[in-house]
Design a protein around this motif. Structure first.
Motif, PDB file in Angstrom:
ATOM      1  N   ASP A 113       0.727  -1.242   0.229  1.00  0.00           N
ATOM      2  CA  ASP A 113      -0.186   0.008   0.109  1.00  0.00           C
ATOM      3  C   ASP A 113       0.928   1.306  -0.050  1.00  0.00           C
ATOM      4  O   ASP A 113       1.732   1.297   0.859  1.00  0.00           O
ATOM      5  N   ASP A 147       2.226   4.616   0.819  1.00  0.00           N
ATOM      6  CA  ASP A 147       2.195   5.745   1.711  1.00  0.00           C
ATOM      7  C   ASP A 147       2.220   7.060   1.145  1.00  0.00           C
ATOM      8  O   ASP A 147       3.089   7.433   0.400  1.00  0.00           O
ATOM      9  N   GLU A 183      -3.519  -0.135  -3.813  1.00  0.00           N
ATOM     10  CA  GLU A 183      -2.823  -1.665  -3.025  1.00  0.00           C
ATOM     11  C   GLU A 183      -2.679  -2.641  -4.338  1.00  0.00           C
ATOM     12  O   GLU A 183      -3.266  -2.620  -5.384  1.00  0.00           O
ATOM     13  N   THR A 210       4.327   0.541   2.338  1.00  0.00           N
ATOM     14  CA  THR A 210       4.078  -0.411   3.443  1.00  0.00           C
ATOM     15  C   THR A 210       3.622  -1.808   2.884  1.00  0.00           C
ATOM     16  O   THR A 210       2.935  -1.938   1.896  1.00  0.00           O
ATOM     17  N   TYR A 268      -1.715  -3.308   7.881  1.00  0.00           N
ATOM     18  CA  TYR A 268      -2.206  -2.405   8.622  1.00  0.00           C
ATOM     19  C   TYR A 268      -1.542  -2.005   9.899  1.00  0.00           C
ATOM     20  O   TYR A 268      -1.447  -0.979  10.579  1.00  0.00           O
ATOM     21  N   GLY A 283       1.743  -2.247   9.972  1.00  0.00           N
ATOM     22  CA  GLY A 283       2.896  -1.481   9.602  1.00  0.00           C
ATOM     23  C   GLY A 283       2.373  -0.250   9.218  1.00  0.00           C
ATOM     24  O   GLY A 283       3.166   0.923   9.824  1.00  0.00           O
ATOM     25  N   LYS A 284       1.066   0.207   8.645  1.00  0.00           N
ATOM     26  CA  LYS A 284       0.716   1.422   8.603  1.00  0.00           C
ATOM     27  C   LYS A 284       0.544   2.226   9.895  1.00  0.00           C
ATOM     28  O   LYS A 284       0.701   3.351  10.056  1.00  0.00           O
ATOM     29  N   ASP A 285      -0.088   1.540  10.967  1.00  0.00           N
ATOM     30  CA  ASP A 285      -0.338   2.027  12.361  1.00  0.00           C
ATOM     31  C   ASP A 285       1.045   2.196  13.095  1.00  0.00           C
ATOM     32  O   ASP A 285       0.945   2.819  14.152  1.00  0.00           O
ATOM     33  N   LYS A 310       4.289   3.648   9.237  1.00  0.00           N
ATOM     34  CA  LYS A 310       4.429   3.311   7.741  1.00  0.00           C
ATOM     35  C   LYS A 310       6.026   3.018   7.122  1.00  0.00           C
ATOM     36  O   LYS A 310       6.878   2.912   8.015  1.00  0.00           O
ATOM     37  N   GLY A 311       5.970   2.751   6.185  1.00  0.00           N
ATOM     38  CA  GLY A 311       7.416   2.356   5.364  1.00  0.00           C
ATOM     39  C   GLY A 311       7.979   1.089   5.834  1.00  0.00           C
ATOM     40  O   GLY A 311       9.197   0.829   5.873  1.00  0.00           O
ATOM     41  N   GLN A 312       7.211   0.223   6.438  1.00  0.00           N
ATOM     42  CA  GLN A 312       7.733  -1.075   7.115  1.00  0.00           C
ATOM     43  C   GLN A 312       7.374  -2.435   6.101  1.00  0.00           C
ATOM     44  O   GLN A 312       6.191  -2.220   5.360  1.00  0.00           O
ATOM     45  N   ARG A 355      12.020  -2.327   8.874  1.00  0.00           N
ATOM     46  CA  ARG A 355      12.203  -0.935   8.134  1.00  0.00           C
ATOM     47  C   ARG A 355      12.612  -1.139   6.795  1.00  0.00           C
ATOM     48  O   ARG A 355      13.649  -1.836   6.664  1.00  0.00           O
TER      49      ARG A 355
END
Length: 520
Positions: free
Chosen positions: A397, A399, A441, A476, A501, A503-505, A508-510, A520
């Motif tokens: 997804d 960012d 996505e 992410t 999600y 990762g988003k929470d 991000k960027g994970q 990371r």
């Protein structure tokens, strides 16, 4: 003011069905009656008939009409006298004339707008009152031709001033050579047993061609069928592919010497088409010179070349080799009819494949869409279980995508999606799967890859290759493993989506490979 009616649009299966229906009818005139009856609906006509030139007049062979009055009118009349003058000259060879489909425009008073290219005497003026009574606005004259000689006409009358569009003309051009062949043969009563067997094979072969599910299967079956019909020794298909003309689907004796023949065909084209191969739109029969026969595996005296034509033009050719046992010129008409059936089947297969491609491809990025991805992943799951391996299922997804759309507009967002799809495709192996599953996505299947440090390094490298930073964006990624973590697509998707999600929470960027571990 005239209003254009909604005409029926012909499809390949209509023509195949018509040919099969005609073939099932034992009585020849009843078979042609089927043609004129179907012509009323297929071509938005009021009246239809076939006339043959007999005893210096065009006499009706079969008539169909919407009303008994209209049918009685056509049955009781010969063609208009003025109209027959030019046609008689054509039959006698006194007028230079290339038989072609002609449309005659009729006004509301029954008078004709005569086409400028036709002789002024070519007119339906004798029928003026009847044409007005029946509200006829267009007349389509389709020549029945045998070896270039006009011997009859199929005539369709329509009350619609917009009847006989390009689609109708196309199918008539495909259909009428078949009808012309049958009419001529029946009228002369010269069909020998071998010819009757060939026609029977040709018509039965329609069902085989219609059932072909791929172009490769179609050409393979068509080649064998052509040999059955003509008793020839060998041949091949010469198909256009991305601007190049490629030899393929050889049959008969050519299978044993395919490489030699490929080299010979290339030399032949270099000699006769030094600036590039140009196919002919009409069938041709070539006599080979001694210089052309050098290094041929077995003697070939003639080559019969038949163009394969679809809506897109000439897409290929059927080449047949003749060593002198049979004379190809006496089978040209049957073969032409066969190739037309083949062309319609090929058109149907390609249309079906294009529709399937459009249904499974994302229109913006050109990669698989959600529907296409779901089809592919189900197949890959079965293959993975059969091989006893695993694969990594990635959900990506972007960012910052919403902010890009809001600040720079949707065109900038579209460019970012195209950029990501392009770099994804460059970063995976040939057997991996890439798709856009919605919005921003994306989904990736990394086949035959087990979870661990090696897979994390591969996913990190893939993430870096996306080069989203130059667009001010990031990505992410949620990762799940099949079949270790799930044995069906729905639950596998949920696992990967949950990790996405996570990762988003968490900034991000994970890359999130488990509910507890992110990179990371």
């Amino acid at each position: 003011m005239s209003v254009q009616t909604q005409a029926y649009r012909l499809k390949p299966e209509d023509i195949f069905g018509l040919l099969q229906e005609i073939n099932r009818e034992e009585n020849f005139e009843d078979a042609l009656k089927i043609l004129t009856k179907r012509g009323l609906d297929f071509f938005n006509s009021t009246m239809a008939g076939i006339w043959l030139f007999k005893e210096n007049k065009f006499r009706s062979l079969t008539i169909s009409a919407r009303t008994e009055q209209q049918e009685s009118f056509l049955k009781q009349r010969f063609f208009p006298f003025n109209f027959q003058i030019i046609l008689k000259k054509v039959m006698e060879g006194n007028t230079a004339f290339e038989p072609k489909i002609e449309i005659h425009e009729i006004d509301e008073t029954g008078d004709e707008y005569r086409p400028a290219e036709l002789n002024a005497s070519c007119s339906f003026s004798e029928w003026r009152e009847n044409l007005q009574e029946f509200k006829i606005r267009r007349i389509l004259c389709v020549p029945l031709v045998h070896y270039g000689c006009l011997f009859g006409l199929l005539v369709l009358f329509s009350a619609d001033p917009f009847a006989f569009d390009e689609n109708s003309i196309y199918w008539l051009e495909q259909l009428m050579p078949l009808i012309s062949s049958n009419v001529y043969e029946q009228q002369l009563h010269l069909a020998a047993l071998e010819r009757e067997q060939a026609l029977s094979l040709l018509l039965r072969g329609t069902e085989i061609l219609v059932k072909a599910v791929s172009e490769k299967q179609l050409l393979a079956e068509a080649g064998e069928m052509a040999m059955e019909i003509l008793y020839l020794e060998a041949g091949f298909f010469h198909m256009e592919q991305k601007g190049e003309w490629i030899l393929g689907s050889s049959f008969g004796r050519l299978k044993q010497y395919e490489t030699v023949w490929q080299e010979w065909i290339n030399r032949y084209k270099e000699c006769h088409f030094p600036t590039g191969y140009i196919p002919s739109s009409t069938p041709s029969l070539k006599d080979l010179e001694e210089s052309d026969q050098w290094d041929i595996p077995y003697p070939v005296k003639k080559i019969s070349i038949h163009p394969i034509i679809t809506h897109h033009g000439i897409v290929g050719e059927l080449w047949l080799m003749e060593s002198g046992v049979r004379d190809l010129q006496y089978t040209q008409e049957i073969l032409s009819a066969f190739v037309r059936m083949l062309s319609m089947s090929l058109e149907t297969i390609r249309q079906r494949m294009e529709l399937r491609r459009l249904a499974t491809t994302d229109g913006l990025t050109g990669i698989l869409n959600r529907q296409g991805f779901e089809q592919r992943i189900l197949g890959e799951m079965a293959n993975t279980l059969r091989r006893g391996t695993t694969f990594q299922f990635l959900l990506l997804d972007i960012d910052g995508f919403k902010n890009l759309n809001d600040t720079k507009g949707h065109p900038a967002g579209d460019l970012a999606l195209i950029h990501l799809a392009h770099n994804l495709q460059k970063s995976v192996r040939l057997g991996d799967i890439v798709a856009r599953t919605g919005g921003d996505e994306f989904a990736v299947i990394l086949t035959d890859l087990k979870a661990g440090q090696d897979s994390i390094k591969i996913i990190e490298r893939l993430k870096n290759n996306l080069e989203l930073e130059k667009l001010g964006l990031g990505v992410t990624i949620g990762v799940a493993e099949f079949p270790t973590e799930s044995k069906d697509y729905e639950s596998l998707y949920k696992v990967s989506d949950r990790r996405l999600y996570i990762g988003k929470d968490n900034g991000k960027g994970q890359i999130v490979v488990s509910d507890m571990v992110s990179v990371r």
